[in-house]
Design an enzyme around this catalytic site. Sequence first.
Site, PDB file in Angstrom:
ATOM      1  NE  ARG A   1      26.110  66.816 -11.540  1.00  0.00           N
ATOM      2  CZ  ARG A   1      25.398  67.528 -12.402  1.00  0.00           C
ATOM      3  NH1 ARG A   1      25.142  68.787 -12.136  1.00  0.00           N
ATOM      4  NH2 ARG A   1      24.959  66.997 -13.539  1.00  0.00           N
TER       5      ARG A   1
ATOM      6  CG  HIS B   1      18.621  72.555 -17.778  1.00  0.00           C
ATOM      7  ND1 HIS B   1      19.672  71.996 -17.084  1.00  0.00           N
ATOM      8  CD2 HIS B   1      18.902  73.899 -17.832  1.00  0.00           C
ATOM      9  CE1 HIS B   1      20.545  72.943 -16.749  1.00  0.00           C
ATOM     10  NE2 HIS B   1      20.102  74.112 -17.186  1.00  0.00           N
TER      11      HIS B   1
ATOM     12  CG  HIS C   1      25.378  65.160 -18.490  1.00  0.00           C
ATOM     13  ND1 HIS C   1      26.378  65.963 -18.983  1.00  0.00           N
ATOM     14  CD2 HIS C   1      24.733  65.872 -17.539  1.00  0.00           C
ATOM     15  CE1 HIS C   1      26.335  67.119 -18.353  1.00  0.00           C
ATOM     16  NE2 HIS C   1      25.351  67.097 -17.472  1.00  0.00           N
TER      17      HIS C   1
ATOM     18  CG  ASP D   1      18.348  66.443 -12.487  1.00  0.00           C
ATOM     19  OD1 ASP D   1      18.543  67.198 -11.514  1.00  0.00           O
ATOM     20  OD2 ASP D   1      18.475  66.800 -13.672  1.00  0.00           O
TER      21      ASP D   1
ATOM     22  NE  ARG E   1      23.067  87.857 -34.863  1.00  0.00           N
ATOM     23  CZ  ARG E   1      22.775  87.108 -35.918  1.00  0.00           C
ATOM     24  NH1 ARG E   1      23.417  85.959 -36.143  1.00  0.00           N
ATOM     25  NH2 ARG E   1      21.852  87.503 -36.761  1.00  0.00           N
TER      26      ARG E   1
ATOM     27  CB  ILE F   1      14.463  56.777 -18.703  1.00  0.00           C
ATOM     28  CG1 ILE F   1      14.001  55.657 -19.648  1.00  0.00           C
ATOM     29  CG2 ILE F   1      14.205  56.435 -17.238  1.00  0.00           C
ATOM     30  CD1 ILE F   1      12.537  55.292 -19.567  1.00  0.00           C
ATOM     31  CG  MET F   2      12.253  62.675 -17.775  1.00  0.00           C
ATOM     32  SD  MET F   2      13.278  63.437 -19.049  1.00  0.00           S
ATOM     33  CE  MET F   2      12.047  63.813 -20.268  1.00  0.00           C
TER      34      MET F   2
END
Length: 374
Positions: free
Chosen positions: A268, A220, A259, A310, A354, A254-255
């Site tokens: 973005r 994340h 998505h 990111d 829940r 691979i960071m």
Amino acid sequence: MAASKKTGGLAGVTAGATHICTVGKEGAGLTYRGYDIYDLVDNASFEEVAYLLLHDKLPTEAELVAYIEKIKANRGLPDALQTVLETIPADTHPMDVLRTGISYLGNIEPEGDFSNQGDVADRLLACLPSMLLYWHRFHTDDIRIDTATDDDSIAGHFLHLLHDKAPEELHRKSLDTTLILYAEHEFNASTFAARVITGTLSDMHSAVTGAIGALRGPLHGGANEAAMALISSFDTPEEAAKGVRAMLERKDLIMGFGHRVYTTSDPRNTVNKKMSRALAADVGNTTLYPISEAVEKVMWDEKKLFANADFFAATVYHFMGIPTHLFTPIFVCSRITGWAAHIMEQRADNKLIRPAADYIGPGLQKWVAIQDRT
Ligand code: COA
């Protein structure tokens, strides 16, 4: 134990309704309260976006001026919180510092009933950069900074506290833009965590503390720090292309790519990529941007995976002199707006969250006395 295939990671599952944001919606793309992200990036400040998310309307000029003054007035840290921040070890990850800081603030400034929830949200928005940079400067520079500066923007406040001087406008504006881009993203993992906690009628500090814990992981928010580590591990674009191909062969993640909701691109990324290129030119760095582009090309050619928000955010922050371990905390300083908007939306029409699970464990077992167990 393997998750049920049907609902693995809740992919594709609609878990509720929201007025706040669309992510990749056909004909709309990414919107906050109905406003297109590109319109917001081109025209709004982060404070305007924060107001929009938290008040469900764009502020008038007078409302924005008053809102900025309110944020400025909320930047100071109580002495007791400063003392706690000083005791958190220097080698702690700053996400853990924020998690503890927000949790502690919930002790000394408890929310009580929910009648002041808007003020609590603004307080958290205003003091997150203070908390982070008070701790950072205390341990890095051995000083106790005054966090209640007069900067008009949250981006300016952040960079001022970090570098001890007013930032260049290009840097301030670029940080402001990333804060807008990170502010909200529908039922992402950390926001959903905040809504689950809120659904029990818990307080805002608890929900935000849980959200910070969820955002911390590299799948994340933590991806921007991992992306920076990857990009800076290469010296040339050629080396990067070869290295990433080898990583893909080894099935490494691979960071900063891929998505859960977007399938062909992250809206973005266009903005972050453009800013990364401009900042590279501004600071005269000729290697990191071409390396990033080389990684991006291999990922698309080999896997049809695209850079998410990111990936280029990493070099945007790096070029303005922000240490890598502060990248994910910046995400918190922005996403607090989305989290708080969702917390308030959840409360407005609350139902305990829940879900049910498919049981895939053993059938009914015969009890075995302890002395008879093998
Ligand atoms: N690098 C390499 N391979 C990737 C990848 C990445 N960043 N992202 C997805 N893949 C591959 C997966 O290994 C999987 O391959 P397989 O079908 O051969 O097993 C396939 O693409 C589908 O990925 P999956 O993990 O099922 O997608 P998901 O929806 O569960 O995960 C993410 C989404 C974001 C968690 C995932 O893309 C990821 O881990 N990205 C890196 C972390 C990151 O950047 N997070 C920030 C998100 S904004």
